[in-house]
Scaffold this motif. Structure first.
Motif, PDB file in Angstrom:
ATOM      1  N   LEU A 177      -6.008  10.793  -3.925  1.00 51.51           N
ATOM      2  CA  LEU A 177      -5.119  10.780  -2.872  1.00 51.51           C
ATOM      3  C   LEU A 177      -4.282  11.666  -2.675  1.00 51.51           C
ATOM      4  O   LEU A 177      -4.253  12.544  -1.197  1.00 51.51           O
ATOM      5  CB  LEU A 177      -4.302   9.289  -2.407  1.00 51.51           C
ATOM      6  CG  LEU A 177      -3.258   9.274  -1.304  1.00 51.51           C
ATOM      7  CD1 LEU A 177      -4.108   9.130   0.189  1.00 51.51           C
ATOM      8  CD2 LEU A 177      -2.707   8.370  -1.235  1.00 51.51           C
ATOM      9  N   LYS A 187     -11.046   5.732  -0.256  1.00 48.36           N
ATOM     10  CA  LYS A 187     -10.306   4.244   0.045  1.00 48.36           C
ATOM     11  C   LYS A 187      -9.313   4.965   1.113  1.00 48.36           C
ATOM     12  O   LYS A 187      -9.277   3.489   1.741  1.00 48.36           O
ATOM     13  CB  LYS A 187      -9.549   3.498  -1.085  1.00 48.36           C
ATOM     14  CG  LYS A 187      -9.432   2.279  -0.776  1.00 48.36           C
ATOM     15  CD  LYS A 187      -9.008   1.681  -1.528  1.00 48.36           C
ATOM     16  CE  LYS A 187      -8.212   0.010  -1.454  1.00 48.36           C
ATOM     17  NZ  LYS A 187      -7.899  -0.689  -2.902  1.00 48.36           N
ATOM     18  N   TYR A 188      -9.204   5.684   1.111  1.00 42.39           N
ATOM     19  CA  TYR A 188      -7.821   6.339   1.995  1.00 42.39           C
ATOM     20  C   TYR A 188      -8.659   7.095   3.366  1.00 42.39           C
ATOM     21  O   TYR A 188      -7.827   7.464   4.037  1.00 42.39           O
ATOM     22  CB  TYR A 188      -6.822   7.204   1.334  1.00 42.39           C
ATOM     23  CG  TYR A 188      -7.537   8.990   0.685  1.00 42.39           C
ATOM     24  CD1 TYR A 188      -8.114   9.700   1.327  1.00 42.39           C
ATOM     25  CD2 TYR A 188      -7.254   8.927  -0.987  1.00 42.39           C
ATOM     26  CE1 TYR A 188      -8.975  10.756   0.715  1.00 42.39           C
ATOM     27  CE2 TYR A 188      -8.336   9.459  -0.823  1.00 42.39           C
ATOM     28  CZ  TYR A 188      -8.872  11.275  -0.284  1.00 42.39           C
ATOM     29  OH  TYR A 188      -9.910  11.528  -0.786  1.00 42.39           O
ATOM     30  N   TYR A 197      -0.817   3.949   6.946  1.00 41.01           N
ATOM     31  CA  TYR A 197       0.206   3.410   5.625  1.00 41.01           C
ATOM     32  C   TYR A 197       0.438   4.748   4.928  1.00 41.01           C
ATOM     33  O   TYR A 197       2.259   4.752   5.062  1.00 41.01           O
ATOM     34  CB  TYR A 197      -0.141   2.791   4.540  1.00 41.01           C
ATOM     35  CG  TYR A 197      -0.083   1.111   4.657  1.00 41.01           C
ATOM     36  CD1 TYR A 197       0.822   0.923   4.337  1.00 41.01           C
ATOM     37  CD2 TYR A 197      -1.600   0.745   4.657  1.00 41.01           C
ATOM     38  CE1 TYR A 197       1.410  -0.365   4.428  1.00 41.01           C
ATOM     39  CE2 TYR A 197      -0.896  -1.003   5.377  1.00 41.01           C
ATOM     40  CZ  TYR A 197       0.364  -1.726   5.151  1.00 41.01           C
ATOM     41  OH  TYR A 197       0.872  -2.909   4.696  1.00 41.01           O
ATOM     42  N   THR A 198      -0.318   5.496   4.562  1.00 36.74           N
ATOM     43  CA  THR A 198      -0.507   7.222   4.314  1.00 36.74           C
ATOM     44  C   THR A 198       1.005   8.046   5.453  1.00 36.74           C
ATOM     45  O   THR A 198       2.038   8.099   4.993  1.00 36.74           O
ATOM     46  CB  THR A 198      -0.742   7.864   3.894  1.00 36.74           C
ATOM     47  OG1 THR A 198      -1.586   7.062   2.829  1.00 36.74           O
ATOM     48  CG2 THR A 198      -0.717   9.366   3.112  1.00 36.74           C
ATOM     49  N   THR A 221     -10.039   4.891   6.070  1.00 32.59           N
ATOM     50  CA  THR A 221     -10.233   3.737   6.600  1.00 32.59           C
ATOM     51  C   THR A 221      -8.463   4.206   7.813  1.00 32.59           C
ATOM     52  O   THR A 221      -8.249   4.522   6.508  1.00 32.59           O
ATOM     53  CB  THR A 221      -9.219   2.939   6.721  1.00 32.59           C
ATOM     54  OG1 THR A 221      -8.218   2.590   5.314  1.00 32.59           O
ATOM     55  CG2 THR A 221     -10.971   2.340   5.644  1.00 32.59           C
ATOM     56  N   GLU A 242      -7.048   6.268  -8.336  1.00 32.51           N
ATOM     57  CA  GLU A 242      -6.657   6.088  -6.822  1.00 32.51           C
ATOM     58  C   GLU A 242      -5.576   6.745  -6.214  1.00 32.51           C
ATOM     59  O   GLU A 242      -5.820   7.881  -5.118  1.00 32.51           O
ATOM     60  CB  GLU A 242      -6.155   4.701  -6.777  1.00 32.51           C
ATOM     61  CG  GLU A 242      -6.178   4.669  -4.976  1.00 32.51           C
ATOM     62  CD  GLU A 242      -6.018   3.280  -4.695  1.00 32.51           C
ATOM     63  OE1 GLU A 242      -6.084   2.658  -3.531  1.00 32.51           O
ATOM     64  OE2 GLU A 242      -6.093   2.231  -5.242  1.00 32.51           O
ATOM     65  N   GLU A 265      -5.204   2.768   6.187  1.00 31.21           N
ATOM     66  CA  GLU A 265      -4.612   3.058   5.249  1.00 31.21           C
ATOM     67  C   GLU A 265      -4.024   4.879   5.395  1.00 31.21           C
ATOM     68  O   GLU A 265      -3.040   5.131   4.768  1.00 31.21           O
ATOM     69  CB  GLU A 265      -5.779   3.144   4.289  1.00 31.21           C
ATOM     70  CG  GLU A 265      -6.576   2.583   3.155  1.00 31.21           C
ATOM     71  CD  GLU A 265      -5.611   1.346   2.144  1.00 31.21           C
ATOM     72  OE1 GLU A 265      -4.533   2.047   1.453  1.00 31.21           O
ATOM     73  OE2 GLU A 265      -5.219   0.358   2.463  1.00 31.21           O
ATOM     74  N   ARG A 304       0.510  -1.679  -0.322  1.00 36.03           N
ATOM     75  CA  ARG A 304       0.151  -0.398   0.200  1.00 36.03           C
ATOM     76  C   ARG A 304       0.898   0.766   0.061  1.00 36.03           C
ATOM     77  O   ARG A 304       0.366   2.667   0.177  1.00 36.03           O
ATOM     78  CB  ARG A 304      -1.182   0.074   1.298  1.00 36.03           C
ATOM     79  CG  ARG A 304      -2.139  -1.304   0.807  1.00 36.03           C
ATOM     80  CD  ARG A 304      -2.832  -1.834   0.140  1.00 36.03           C
ATOM     81  NE  ARG A 304      -3.657   0.218   0.210  1.00 36.03           N
ATOM     82  CZ  ARG A 304      -4.366   0.156  -1.430  1.00 36.03           C
ATOM     83  NH1 ARG A 304      -3.951  -0.577  -2.333  1.00 36.03           N
ATOM     84  NH2 ARG A 304      -4.483   1.459  -1.224  1.00 36.03           N
TER      85      ARG A 304
END
Length: 307
Positions: free
Chosen positions: A20, A175-176, A184-185, A178, A16, A181, A7
Protein backbone atom coordinates in the motif's frame (compact mmCIF):
# COMPACT_ATOMS: atom_id res chain seq x y z
CA UNK A 1 -10.47 1.16 16.21
CA UNK A 2 -14.13 1.73 17.11
CA UNK A 3 -14.01 5.15 15.46
CA UNK A 4 -11.53 4.75 12.60
CA UNK A 5 -12.29 1.11 11.83
CA UNK A 6 -9.96 -1.86 11.62
CA UNK A 7 -8.80 -0.95 8.09
CA UNK A 8 -6.99 2.18 9.28
CA UNK A 9 -3.39 2.41 8.06
CA UNK A 10 -2.19 2.80 11.65
CA UNK A 11 -3.36 -0.76 12.40
CA UNK A 12 -1.79 -2.37 9.31
CA UNK A 13 1.62 -4.01 9.02
CA UNK A 14 3.48 -6.59 7.00
CA UNK A 15 3.49 -7.12 3.18
CA UNK A 16 0.01 -5.64 2.72
CA UNK A 17 1.04 -2.41 4.40
CA UNK A 18 4.30 -2.30 2.43
CA UNK A 19 2.49 -2.71 -0.91
CA UNK A 20 0.00 0.00 0.00
CA UNK A 21 2.74 2.45 0.92
CA UNK A 22 4.59 1.70 -2.32
CA UNK A 23 1.49 2.70 -4.29
CA UNK A 24 1.60 6.11 -2.58
CA UNK A 25 4.79 7.07 -4.45
CA UNK A 26 2.64 8.32 -7.34
CA UNK A 27 1.06 10.87 -4.99
CA UNK A 28 4.30 12.71 -4.29
CA UNK A 29 5.83 13.38 -7.69
CA UNK A 30 6.97 16.91 -8.53
CA UNK A 31 3.87 17.34 -10.72
CA UNK A 32 1.50 16.21 -7.97
CA UNK A 33 3.15 18.29 -5.23
CA UNK A 34 3.12 21.40 -7.41
CA UNK A 35 -0.61 20.99 -7.99
CA UNK A 36 -1.27 20.53 -4.26
CA UNK A 37 0.60 23.77 -3.48
CA UNK A 38 -1.47 25.75 -5.99
CA UNK A 39 -4.73 24.31 -4.64
CA UNK A 40 -3.73 25.13 -1.06
CA UNK A 41 -2.79 28.64 -2.14
CA UNK A 42 -6.28 29.22 -3.56
CA UNK A 43 -8.06 27.96 -0.42
CA UNK A 44 -5.82 29.92 1.95
CA UNK A 45 -6.47 33.14 0.02
CA UNK A 46 -10.22 32.51 0.21
CA UNK A 47 -10.10 32.01 3.96
CA UNK A 48 -7.76 34.92 4.64
CA UNK A 49 -10.27 37.15 2.83
CA UNK A 50 -13.01 35.77 5.11
CA UNK A 51 -10.86 36.44 8.18
CA UNK A 52 -10.24 40.02 7.13
CA UNK A 53 -13.95 40.58 6.51
CA UNK A 54 -14.82 39.19 9.96
CA UNK A 55 -12.16 41.35 11.57
CA UNK A 56 -13.69 44.43 9.95
CA UNK A 57 -17.07 43.43 11.39
CA UNK A 58 -16.03 42.69 14.98
CA UNK A 59 -13.23 45.28 15.31
CA UNK A 60 -11.73 43.22 18.15
CA UNK A 61 -9.28 40.34 18.67
CA UNK A 62 -10.62 37.04 17.29
CA UNK A 63 -10.16 33.45 18.44
CA UNK A 64 -8.17 31.87 15.59
CA UNK A 65 -8.24 28.15 16.25
CA UNK A 66 -11.64 27.42 14.72
CA UNK A 67 -10.89 29.67 11.76
CA UNK A 68 -7.60 27.86 11.15
CA UNK A 69 -9.27 24.48 11.60
CA UNK A 70 -11.92 25.33 9.01
CA UNK A 71 -9.27 26.55 6.57
CA UNK A 72 -7.17 23.45 7.07
CA UNK A 73 -10.21 21.22 6.60
CA UNK A 74 -11.02 23.01 3.34
CA UNK A 75 -7.45 22.67 2.02
CA UNK A 76 -7.44 18.96 2.83
CA UNK A 77 -10.74 18.39 1.08
CA UNK A 78 -9.66 20.38 -1.98
CA UNK A 79 -6.30 18.63 -2.29
CA UNK A 80 -7.46 15.09 -1.56
CA UNK A 81 -10.86 14.82 -3.26
CA UNK A 82 -11.21 18.19 -5.04
CA UNK A 83 -13.84 17.90 -7.79
CA UNK A 84 -15.72 15.04 -6.12
CA UNK A 85 -16.99 17.07 -3.18
CA UNK A 86 -18.89 19.37 -5.52
CA UNK A 87 -22.31 19.34 -3.82
CA UNK A 88 -22.38 22.12 -1.16
CA UNK A 89 -24.88 20.19 0.98
CA UNK A 90 -22.77 17.02 0.89
CA UNK A 91 -19.65 19.06 1.66
CA UNK A 92 -21.27 20.56 4.77
CA UNK A 93 -22.49 17.15 5.94
CA UNK A 94 -19.06 15.67 5.21
CA UNK A 95 -17.36 18.34 7.31
CA UNK A 96 -19.89 17.91 10.13
CA UNK A 97 -19.39 14.12 10.07
CA UNK A 98 -15.62 14.63 10.24
CA UNK A 99 -15.95 16.92 13.25
CA UNK A 100 -18.15 14.33 14.99
CA UNK A 101 -15.42 11.75 14.45
CA UNK A 102 -12.80 14.06 15.95
CA UNK A 103 -14.94 14.62 19.05
CA UNK A 104 -15.06 10.87 19.60
CA UNK A 105 -11.33 10.79 20.35
CA UNK A 106 -11.85 13.20 23.26
CA UNK A 107 -14.62 11.36 25.07
CA UNK A 108 -15.09 8.25 27.20
CA UNK A 109 -14.91 5.14 24.93
CA UNK A 110 -18.48 4.00 25.47
CA UNK A 111 -20.49 2.89 22.43
CA UNK A 112 -24.27 2.90 22.53
CA UNK A 113 -26.88 5.14 20.82
CA UNK A 114 -26.53 8.77 21.84
CA UNK A 115 -22.90 8.65 23.01
CA UNK A 116 -20.22 10.61 21.20
CA UNK A 117 -18.46 7.41 20.11
CA UNK A 118 -21.71 6.25 18.51
CA UNK A 119 -22.06 9.60 16.72
CA UNK A 120 -18.43 9.30 15.60
CA UNK A 121 -19.06 5.88 14.10
CA UNK A 122 -22.10 7.23 12.27
CA UNK A 123 -19.88 10.04 10.96
CA UNK A 124 -17.36 7.51 9.70
CA UNK A 125 -20.05 5.62 7.79
CA UNK A 126 -21.18 8.80 6.06
CA UNK A 127 -17.61 9.83 5.20
CA UNK A 128 -16.84 6.40 3.77
CA UNK A 129 -20.01 6.46 1.65
CA UNK A 130 -19.03 9.83 0.16
CA UNK A 131 -15.44 8.71 -0.43
CA UNK A 132 -16.53 5.47 -2.10
CA UNK A 133 -18.56 7.49 -4.58
CA UNK A 134 -15.58 9.80 -5.08
CA UNK A 135 -13.34 6.80 -5.82
CA UNK A 136 -15.87 5.49 -8.36
CA UNK A 137 -16.04 8.86 -10.14
CA UNK A 138 -12.27 9.28 -10.05
CA UNK A 139 -11.69 5.89 -11.68
CA UNK A 140 -14.14 6.80 -14.43
CA UNK A 141 -12.31 10.09 -15.12
CA UNK A 142 -8.88 8.49 -15.13
CA UNK A 143 -10.00 5.63 -17.41
CA UNK A 144 -10.91 8.08 -20.18
CA UNK A 145 -7.63 9.96 -19.88
CA UNK A 146 -8.48 13.09 -17.92
CA UNK A 147 -5.64 14.87 -16.15
CA UNK A 148 -5.54 14.36 -12.35
CA UNK A 149 -7.26 17.15 -10.43
CA UNK A 150 -6.55 15.97 -6.86
CA UNK A 151 -4.60 13.43 -4.82
CA UNK A 152 -7.33 10.82 -5.28
CA UNK A 153 -6.96 11.07 -9.07
CA UNK A 154 -3.21 10.51 -8.89
CA UNK A 155 -3.80 7.43 -6.76
CA UNK A 156 -6.62 5.91 -8.83
CA UNK A 157 -4.49 6.49 -11.91
CA UNK A 158 -1.73 4.43 -10.28
CA UNK A 159 -4.20 1.79 -9.05
CA UNK A 160 -5.71 1.34 -12.52
CA UNK A 161 -2.21 0.81 -13.88
CA UNK A 162 -1.48 -1.81 -11.20
CA UNK A 163 -4.81 -3.55 -11.87
CA UNK A 164 -4.01 -3.74 -15.58
CA UNK A 165 -0.58 -5.22 -14.84
CA UNK A 166 -2.19 -7.75 -12.46
CA UNK A 167 -4.66 -8.79 -15.16
CA UNK A 168 -1.87 -9.21 -17.71
CA UNK A 169 0.05 -11.39 -15.25
CA UNK A 170 -3.08 -13.35 -14.30
CA UNK A 171 -2.85 -12.43 -10.60
CA UNK A 172 -5.47 -10.82 -8.32
CA UNK A 173 -5.62 -7.01 -8.28
CA UNK A 174 -4.24 -5.21 -5.20
CA UNK A 175 -6.52 -5.43 -2.20
CA UNK A 176 -6.44 -1.66 -1.85
CA UNK A 177 -7.92 -1.21 -5.35
CA UNK A 178 -11.58 -1.57 -4.28
CA UNK A 179 -13.60 1.59 -3.78
CA UNK A 180 -14.11 0.74 -0.10
CA UNK A 181 -10.38 0.30 0.56
CA UNK A 182 -9.64 3.51 -1.33
CA UNK A 183 -12.26 5.29 0.79
CA UNK A 184 -10.71 4.01 4.02
CA UNK A 185 -7.26 5.17 2.98
CA UNK A 186 -8.35 8.63 1.85
CA UNK A 187 -10.22 8.99 5.15
CA UNK A 188 -6.93 8.19 6.90
CA UNK A 189 -5.22 10.89 4.85
CA UNK A 190 -7.86 13.40 5.94
CA UNK A 191 -7.29 12.57 9.60
CA UNK A 192 -3.51 12.58 9.26
CA UNK A 193 -3.63 16.02 7.65
CA UNK A 194 -6.11 17.68 9.94
CA UNK A 195 -5.50 17.99 13.68
CA UNK A 196 -1.70 17.96 13.61
CA UNK A 197 -1.60 20.57 10.84
CA UNK A 198 -4.19 22.70 12.60
CA UNK A 199 -2.14 22.61 15.80
CA UNK A 200 1.03 23.59 13.93
CA UNK A 201 -0.70 26.43 12.11
CA UNK A 202 -2.08 27.76 15.39
CA UNK A 203 1.39 27.69 16.91
CA UNK A 204 2.81 29.35 13.78
CA UNK A 205 0.35 32.25 14.08
CA UNK A 206 1.00 32.60 17.82
CA UNK A 207 4.79 32.46 17.48
CA UNK A 208 4.83 35.02 14.66
CA UNK A 209 2.84 37.35 16.90
CA UNK A 210 5.31 36.76 19.75
CA UNK A 211 8.39 37.20 17.52
CA UNK A 212 7.79 40.19 15.22
CA UNK A 213 11.45 40.15 14.15
CA UNK A 214 11.00 36.67 12.71
CA UNK A 215 7.74 37.68 11.04
CA UNK A 216 9.45 40.68 9.45
CA UNK A 217 12.18 38.45 7.97
CA UNK A 218 9.56 36.06 6.59
CA UNK A 219 7.68 38.94 4.99
CA UNK A 220 10.87 40.34 3.47
CA UNK A 221 11.74 36.96 1.99
CA UNK A 222 8.23 36.56 0.58
CA UNK A 223 8.38 40.00 -1.01
CA UNK A 224 11.71 39.13 -2.65
CA UNK A 225 10.65 35.66 -3.81
CA UNK A 226 7.19 36.80 -4.93
CA UNK A 227 7.25 40.39 -6.24
CA UNK A 228 3.64 39.90 -7.35
CA UNK A 229 1.95 38.66 -4.17
CA UNK A 230 -1.28 38.15 -6.08
CA UNK A 231 0.32 35.44 -8.20
CA UNK A 232 -0.33 31.83 -7.21
CA UNK A 233 2.53 30.09 -5.40
CA UNK A 234 4.17 27.29 -7.36
CA UNK A 235 6.35 24.40 -6.28
CA UNK A 236 9.37 26.15 -7.84
CA UNK A 237 8.82 29.27 -5.73
CA UNK A 238 9.14 27.25 -2.52
CA UNK A 239 12.80 26.59 -3.30
CA UNK A 240 13.51 30.32 -2.99
CA UNK A 241 12.16 30.56 0.57
CA UNK A 242 14.94 29.10 2.78
CA UNK A 243 14.17 31.25 5.84
CA UNK A 244 10.45 30.48 5.65
CA UNK A 245 11.39 26.81 5.60
CA UNK A 246 13.61 27.33 8.66
CA UNK A 247 10.68 28.90 10.51
CA UNK A 248 8.41 25.98 9.67
CA UNK A 249 11.02 23.48 10.86
CA UNK A 250 11.54 25.37 14.10
CA UNK A 251 7.79 25.58 14.80
CA UNK A 252 7.54 21.79 14.36
CA UNK A 253 10.53 21.27 16.66
CA UNK A 254 9.61 23.85 19.29
CA UNK A 255 5.95 22.84 19.50
CA UNK A 256 5.55 19.37 17.91
CA UNK A 257 1.92 18.85 16.85
CA UNK A 258 1.90 15.29 18.20
CA UNK A 259 3.60 15.45 21.64
CA UNK A 260 3.32 11.69 22.02
CA UNK A 261 2.81 8.84 19.54
CA UNK A 262 1.61 5.57 21.14
CA UNK A 263 3.08 2.40 19.67
CA UNK A 264 2.60 -1.32 20.29
CA UNK A 265 5.74 -3.47 20.25
CA UNK A 266 5.33 -6.15 17.56
CA UNK A 267 8.30 -8.03 19.05
CA UNK A 268 10.65 -7.54 22.03
CA UNK A 269 12.16 -4.07 21.62
CA UNK A 270 15.26 -2.81 23.42
CA UNK A 271 14.46 0.63 24.83
CA UNK A 272 17.58 1.15 26.94
CA UNK A 273 20.69 -0.80 27.87
CA UNK A 274 18.82 -2.17 30.88
CA UNK A 275 15.26 -2.65 29.64
CA UNK A 276 13.65 -4.51 26.73
CA UNK A 277 9.94 -3.96 26.22
CA UNK A 278 8.12 -7.28 25.70
CA UNK A 279 6.00 -8.04 22.65
CA UNK A 280 2.62 -6.35 23.00
CA UNK A 281 3.90 -3.60 25.29
CA UNK A 282 2.32 -0.16 24.90
CA UNK A 283 5.15 2.34 24.28
CA UNK A 284 4.55 6.10 24.29
CA UNK A 285 7.60 8.09 23.09
CA UNK A 286 7.75 11.63 24.49
CA UNK A 287 8.14 13.58 21.24
CA UNK A 288 8.00 16.98 22.94
CA UNK A 289 11.02 16.21 25.15
CA UNK A 290 12.91 14.53 22.31
CA UNK A 291 12.58 17.68 20.21
CA UNK A 292 14.44 19.66 22.87
CA UNK A 293 17.35 17.23 23.08
CA UNK A 294 20.50 17.68 21.01
CA UNK A 295 19.88 21.38 20.34
CA UNK A 296 21.73 24.33 21.81
CA UNK A 297 19.28 26.23 24.02
CA UNK A 298 16.47 23.89 22.99
CA UNK A 299 13.83 25.83 24.97
CA UNK A 300 14.37 28.89 22.77
CA UNK A 301 12.47 29.58 19.54
CA UNK A 302 15.26 30.17 17.03
CA UNK A 303 14.71 29.46 13.30
CA UNK A 304 18.37 30.25 12.60
CA UNK A 305 19.37 26.92 14.16
CA UNK A 306 18.31 25.35 10.81
CA UNK A 307 20.54 27.51 8.61
Amino acid sequence: KMILGTRNIAFMHGPEHKALRKSFLALFTRKALSMYVQQQDAVIREHCAIWMEKQQQVQAPMEMRELIRDMNCATSQRVFIGPYLDDPKVQRQFTDAYNEMVKGFLTFPLKFPGTQVWKSMKGRKYILAVLQQAAFRSKDRMKVGHEPACLLDFWTQQILKECQEAEENNVPPPKYSTNMEIAYTVMDFLFASQDASTASLCWLVALMAEHPDVLERVRAEQAAARPDLGKTITGEMLASMPYTRQVVKEVLRYRPPAPMVPQVAMKPFKLTQDYTAPKGAFIIPDIASACKQGYTDGEKFDPDRFR
